[in-house]
Design a protein around this motif. Structure first.
Motif, short mmCIF file in Angstrom:
data_model
loop_
_atom_site.label_atom_id
_atom_site.label_comp_id
_atom_site.label_asym_id
_atom_site.label_seq_id
_atom_site.Cartn_x
_atom_site.Cartn_y
_atom_site.Cartn_z
N ILE A 34 13.27 83.61 15.18
CA ILE A 34 13.60 85.51 15.89
C ILE A 34 14.77 85.37 15.97
O ILE A 34 15.61 84.51 16.86
CB ILE A 34 12.38 85.57 17.79
CG1 ILE A 34 11.64 85.44 17.49
CG2 ILE A 34 13.50 86.86 18.32
CD1 ILE A 34 10.36 85.22 18.58
N GLY A 35 16.14 86.04 15.40
CA GLY A 35 16.82 86.00 15.91
C GLY A 35 17.68 85.19 14.19
O GLY A 35 17.81 83.84 14.05
N GLY A 36 18.74 86.25 14.12
CA GLY A 36 19.47 85.33 12.58
C GLY A 36 21.13 85.52 12.28
O GLY A 36 21.55 85.23 11.80
N GLY A 37 21.19 85.10 13.88
CA GLY A 37 22.58 83.78 14.21
C GLY A 37 22.82 82.15 13.42
O GLY A 37 22.16 82.02 12.74
N MET A 38 23.69 81.84 13.27
CA MET A 38 23.73 81.01 13.60
C MET A 38 22.77 79.86 13.41
O MET A 38 22.27 79.04 12.20
CB MET A 38 24.97 79.70 13.55
CG MET A 38 25.23 78.55 13.08
SD MET A 38 25.80 78.50 11.38
CE MET A 38 27.51 79.08 11.61
N SER A 39 22.70 79.36 14.66
CA SER A 39 21.08 78.40 14.66
C SER A 39 19.76 78.95 14.03
O SER A 39 19.21 78.16 13.72
CB SER A 39 20.53 78.24 16.61
OG SER A 39 21.62 78.08 16.84
N GLY A 40 19.01 80.33 14.26
CA GLY A 40 17.90 80.78 13.64
C GLY A 40 18.02 80.68 11.60
O GLY A 40 17.47 79.74 11.22
N LEU A 41 19.89 80.40 10.66
CA LEU A 41 19.58 80.63 9.49
C LEU A 41 19.70 79.27 9.73
O LEU A 41 19.15 78.22 9.03
CB LEU A 41 20.63 81.13 9.39
CG LEU A 41 21.47 82.54 9.09
CD1 LEU A 41 22.65 83.14 9.28
CD2 LEU A 41 20.49 83.06 9.05
N ILE A 42 20.80 78.19 9.97
CA ILE A 42 20.75 77.00 9.67
C ILE A 42 18.90 76.20 10.25
O ILE A 42 18.96 75.39 9.14
CB ILE A 42 21.30 75.91 11.05
CG1 ILE A 42 22.79 76.32 10.55
CG2 ILE A 42 21.03 74.13 10.25
CD1 ILE A 42 23.31 75.99 8.88
N ALA A 43 18.33 76.38 10.88
CA ALA A 43 17.03 75.78 11.44
C ALA A 43 16.02 75.89 9.92
O ALA A 43 15.67 75.43 9.69
CB ALA A 43 16.64 76.46 12.50
N ALA A 44 15.94 77.43 9.52
CA ALA A 44 15.43 77.88 8.42
C ALA A 44 15.58 77.05 7.42
O ALA A 44 14.78 77.52 6.41
CB ALA A 44 15.40 79.51 8.68
N ARG A 45 17.24 77.37 7.29
CA ARG A 45 17.21 76.06 5.56
C ARG A 45 16.65 74.58 5.55
O ARG A 45 16.11 74.67 4.89
CB ARG A 45 18.88 76.63 5.55
CG ARG A 45 19.91 77.61 5.08
CD ARG A 45 21.14 78.13 5.48
NE ARG A 45 21.56 77.07 5.39
CZ ARG A 45 22.34 76.45 4.11
NH1 ARG A 45 22.65 77.57 3.30
NH2 ARG A 45 23.07 75.63 3.94
N ASP A 46 16.98 74.42 7.24
CA ASP A 46 16.42 72.78 6.58
C ASP A 46 14.75 72.68 6.81
O ASP A 46 14.54 72.77 6.04
CB ASP A 46 16.82 72.01 8.90
CG ASP A 46 18.14 72.33 8.14
OD1 ASP A 46 19.24 72.65 7.08
OD2 ASP A 46 18.80 71.47 8.42
N LEU A 47 13.99 73.70 7.23
CA LEU A 47 12.92 73.58 7.68
C LEU A 47 12.33 74.01 5.96
O LEU A 47 11.27 74.02 5.54
CB LEU A 47 12.13 74.93 8.30
CG LEU A 47 12.41 74.53 9.77
CD1 LEU A 47 12.41 76.25 11.20
CD2 LEU A 47 11.91 72.71 10.86
N GLN A 48 13.29 75.19 5.55
CA GLN A 48 12.55 75.76 3.55
C GLN A 48 12.69 74.98 3.42
O GLN A 48 11.65 74.13 2.17
CB GLN A 48 12.72 76.77 3.39
CG GLN A 48 12.63 77.61 2.16
CD GLN A 48 13.33 78.48 2.19
OE1 GLN A 48 13.36 80.06 2.96
NE2 GLN A 48 14.10 79.09 1.32
#
Length: 318
Positions: free
Chosen positions: A6-20
């Motif tokens: 939930i949330g597409g700021g810096m934290s969310g984007l970085i977490a998403a990239r690493d998890l993907q």
């Protein structure tokens, strides 16, 4: 695992990239029409202005390496160094968010209303029901706490302490000028300003706008006082700007409000997990205990996103 963020700021984007990258299926749910959060840029006629993060600095080795890659891709550039580099988006700060979102599954204009435990996982309800094995909430802590409190989850006393965290608001006045003016040495003034003004940025001198557009950042205390008086607040921003800079030939003006801009007290860990559910909170206010700055910033959001992704990867392997 399938993970909702939930949330597409810096934290969310970085977490998403690493998890993907670790092989997980990831979806970002963003209530706005664009990713980036406070990596925010607004168009004004033929120009544009940043109205969230002004710049970012780098202390950690991980971000130093990533910034080199962003520079090579033309996404960021060094604005000035005094004494250490200040980096900005080459064409506005929101371009960083858009770059980081490339290749990710993002749902825009989607607001989550409730979170519920469902069959060993988590169900998010907005315009539809979304099912995940785990969820990350990157909204500011007060917003995250309100969402959790209004949801049918078993919250412990420790979980409920999240609502004790207080954030200051911020007003940013955007003033488009007919004629350029010099603002500081590099397009930034952040000292010896009238009471209420935190900093003044000339986006033209910053190198992101064809037009001279000033971003006038107001202090948290001032923004709290004026928060429900937008029209009067804009006029006061102009008055204080003229007091500092002299007469201004104004072409247009806008006001941006951030309800949760700066944490009055930070969370002394890079993330928090609910005690009874696979739900994690992270963001710029979640600081590593040995963080040298002690305040929220772009880099703290980056580190928080990295750390929560590492934890969820370990959780999936356990």
């Amino acid at each position: 695992m399938k993970i909702g963020i939930i949330g597409g700021g810096m934290s969310g984007l970085i977490a998403a990239r690493d998890l993907q990258s670790a092989g997980h299926t990831v979806e970002i749910i963003e209530k706005s029409r664009s990713v980036g959060g406070r990596l925010a840029t607004r168009r004004m006629n033929d120009g544009q202005a940043d109205h969230g993060a002004v710049y970012f600095t780098v202390r950690s080795d991980e971000l130093k390496q990533e910034v080199k890659e962003w520079q090579a891709a033309g996404v960021v550039k060094e604005w000035f160094a005094d004494p250490y580099p200040r980096y900005v988006g080459s064409n506005g700060m929101n371009k960083i968010g858009k770059y980081l979102a490339e290749g990710l599954d993002v749902r825009l204009n989607e607001k989550i209303e409730t979170i519920a435990a469902k069959e060993g996982g988590i169900m998010l309800t907005g315009s539809e029901q979304l099912h995940y094995d785990a969820v990350i909430i990157t909204a500011p802590i007060p917003q995250a706490a309100a969402l959790l409190e209004g949801s049918p989850l078993n919250l412990t006393q420790e979980d409920q302490k999240l609502k004790e965290y207080i954030f200051e608001p911020a007003f940013v006045g955007l003033i488009e000028l007919n004629e350029n003016i010099q603002v500081g040495e590099y397009g930034l003034l952040d000292q010896d300003l009238p009471e209420g003004i935190l900093k003044i940025v000339n986006n033209g001198e910053k190198g992101i706008s064809n037009n001279p557009i000033l971003s006038i950042y107001m202090t948290g205390e001032w923004s709290e006082k004026w928060f429900d008086r937008e029209e009067a607040a804009m006029e006061e921003v102009v008055r204080l700007s003229v007091e500092q800079l002299g007469d201004l030939s104004i072409a247009s003006k806008q006001l941006k409000r951030w309800r949760y801009a700066q944490a009055k007290q930070v969370f002394n860990a890079p993330y928090y997990q609910l005690e009874q559910h696979p739900v994690w909170l992270c963001g710029d206010a979640f600081l590593d205990p040995d963080d040298p700055s002690g305040h929220t910033r772009v880099e703290s959001a980056y580190i928080s996103g990295k750390k929560v992704a590492e934890q969820i990867i370990r959780f999936a392997q356990s």
